[in-house]
Design an enzyme around this catalytic site. Structure first.
Site, short mmCIF file in Angstrom:
data_model
loop_
_atom_site.label_atom_id
_atom_site.label_comp_id
_atom_site.label_asym_id
_atom_site.label_seq_id
_atom_site.Cartn_x
_atom_site.Cartn_y
_atom_site.Cartn_z
N HIS A 1 -46.56 10.80 94.92
CA HIS A 1 -45.32 10.10 95.20
C HIS A 1 -44.64 10.65 96.45
CE1 HIS A 1 -44.91 13.70 92.90
NE2 HIS A 1 -43.59 13.70 92.90
N ASN B 1 -37.17 24.42 100.28
CA ASN B 1 -38.60 24.50 99.98
C ASN B 1 -39.42 24.47 101.28
OD1 ASN B 1 -41.27 23.57 99.51
ND2 ASN B 1 -40.67 22.78 97.50
N ASP C 1 -35.39 13.28 96.53
CA ASP C 1 -35.24 13.57 95.11
C ASP C 1 -36.45 12.94 94.41
OD1 ASP C 1 -33.87 14.70 92.91
OD2 ASP C 1 -33.27 12.72 92.26
N THR D 1 -33.45 20.88 102.17
CA THR D 1 -34.31 21.55 101.19
C THR D 1 -34.40 23.02 101.54
OG1 THR D 1 -36.49 21.56 100.14
CG2 THR D 1 -36.45 21.16 102.49
N TYR E 1 -44.48 19.33 86.22
CA TYR E 1 -45.30 18.62 85.23
C TYR E 1 -46.76 18.48 85.69
CZ TYR E 1 -40.67 17.42 83.43
OH TYR E 1 -39.40 17.49 82.94
N ASP E 2 -47.13 19.08 86.81
CA ASP E 2 -48.48 18.91 87.37
C ASP E 2 -49.61 19.14 86.35
OD1 ASP E 2 -47.65 18.12 89.82
OD2 ASP E 2 -48.07 20.01 90.85
P1 IMP Z 1 -37.29 17.81 93.13
O1 IMP Z 1 -36.76 16.47 93.47
O2 IMP Z 1 -38.40 18.26 94.05
O3 IMP Z 1 -36.22 18.83 92.95
O4 IMP Z 1 -37.99 17.66 91.69
C1 IMP Z 1 -37.26 17.47 90.50
C2 IMP Z 1 -38.15 17.78 89.31
O5 IMP Z 1 -39.10 16.72 89.14
C3 IMP Z 1 -38.96 19.05 89.45
O6 IMP Z 1 -38.25 20.16 88.96
C4 IMP Z 1 -40.17 18.75 88.58
O7 IMP Z 1 -39.86 19.00 87.24
C5 IMP Z 1 -40.35 17.25 88.75
N1 IMP Z 1 -41.30 16.95 89.85
C6 IMP Z 1 -41.04 16.32 91.02
N2 IMP Z 1 -42.15 16.21 91.76
C7 IMP Z 1 -43.13 16.80 91.05
C8 IMP Z 1 -44.52 17.01 91.32
O8 IMP Z 1 -45.07 16.67 92.37
N3 IMP Z 1 -45.20 17.63 90.35
C9 IMP Z 1 -44.64 18.05 89.16
N4 IMP Z 1 -43.36 17.90 88.89
C10 IMP Z 1 -42.59 17.27 89.83
#
Ligand code: IMP
Length: 203
Positions: free
Chosen positions: A179, A9, A70, A7, A153-154
């Site tokens: 999650h 992040n 993911d 990541t 989407y929070d």
């Molecule tokens: P990633 O797996 O962290 O890259 O998340 C993929 C996508 O899922 C993100 O760009 C968000 O659109 C959505 N997503 C995943 N986790 C969250 C969350 O905790 N809050 C809001 N959106 C989420």
């Protein structure tokens, strides 16, 4: 022993550092390891598949133990969409606001607004062993955004048992039910002992 976290992040990395705080184990972000591929194409049809693909590719490229995650949102009335397409629901490129606007359009007039966030985390060892864990958080999609915190989407998602959206909760409260929080705690419970022992052996 080095554990590569697939990541860029910093927030995810910090949370994992607290959960995997063992002598001799150093968690590295992807940008701390030279020569890694810029991006892994996330084209699997499950969160587990994408997490495994990312962990596997970066494990092969680095030769290090590697963890990847993911996640995304599944809406029941939309047959599980946006699912693995959560980041690019409104097309590519798109902003969080574009994705939220599309979600509201797709759910216009829907009375069933149940949804869940899901997160999978994969771990790969250089000699080929692989594991996954998952976490999920059920809730509801509102008819309009509320709150400024968080991302994605929070502002539209109210977790079960709460009357505030993820974007109205502070990071600790979100993490206690999210999650990702659940998947990370499961990862620590399932793999902590093994990684601590491996780090001691390599010391
Ligand atoms: P990633 O797996 O962290 O890259 O998340 C993929 C996508 O899922 C993100 O760009 C968000 O659109 C959505 N997503 C995943 N986790 C969250 C969350 O905790 N809050 C809001 N959106 C989420």
């Amino acid at each position: 022993m080095k554990l590569l976290i697939a990541t860029r992040n910093k927030h995810k990395l910090e949370e994992l550092r607290q959960l995997f705080d063992f002598p001799g184990l150093a968690l590295l972000a992807a940008d701390e390891v030279p020569g890694l591929p810029e991006d892994v194409v996330e084209d699997a049809d499950t969160f587990e598949g994408n997490a495994l693909k990312k962990a596997r590719e970066l494990c092969h490229a680095s030769g290090l133990w590697t963890m990847a995650d993911d996640s995304g949102l599944e809406v029941i009335a939309l047959g599980g969409a946006p699912g693995v397409f959560s980041a690019r629901y409104a097309g590519e490129p798109c902003s969080y606001a574009d994705n939220n606007a599309k979600l509201l359009r797709e759910l216009e007039g829907a009375s069933d607004r149940r949804a869940r966030f899901r997160c999978a985390i994969a771990l790969c060892a250089p000699e080929g062993r692989e594991w996954t864990v998952a976490g999920e958080c059920p809730g509801m999609i509102l008819e309009r955004s509320r709150g400024m915190a968080g991302f994605g989407y929070d502002p539209l998602f109210v977790p079960e048992g709460f009357d505030r959206t993820f974007a109205e909760l502070d990071a600790a409260a979100k993490n206690s039910v999210s999650h990702r929080g659940e998947a990370m705690r499961r990862a620590a419970a399932a793999w902590g002992g093994m990684l601590a022992a491996e780090a001691l052996m390599q010391a």
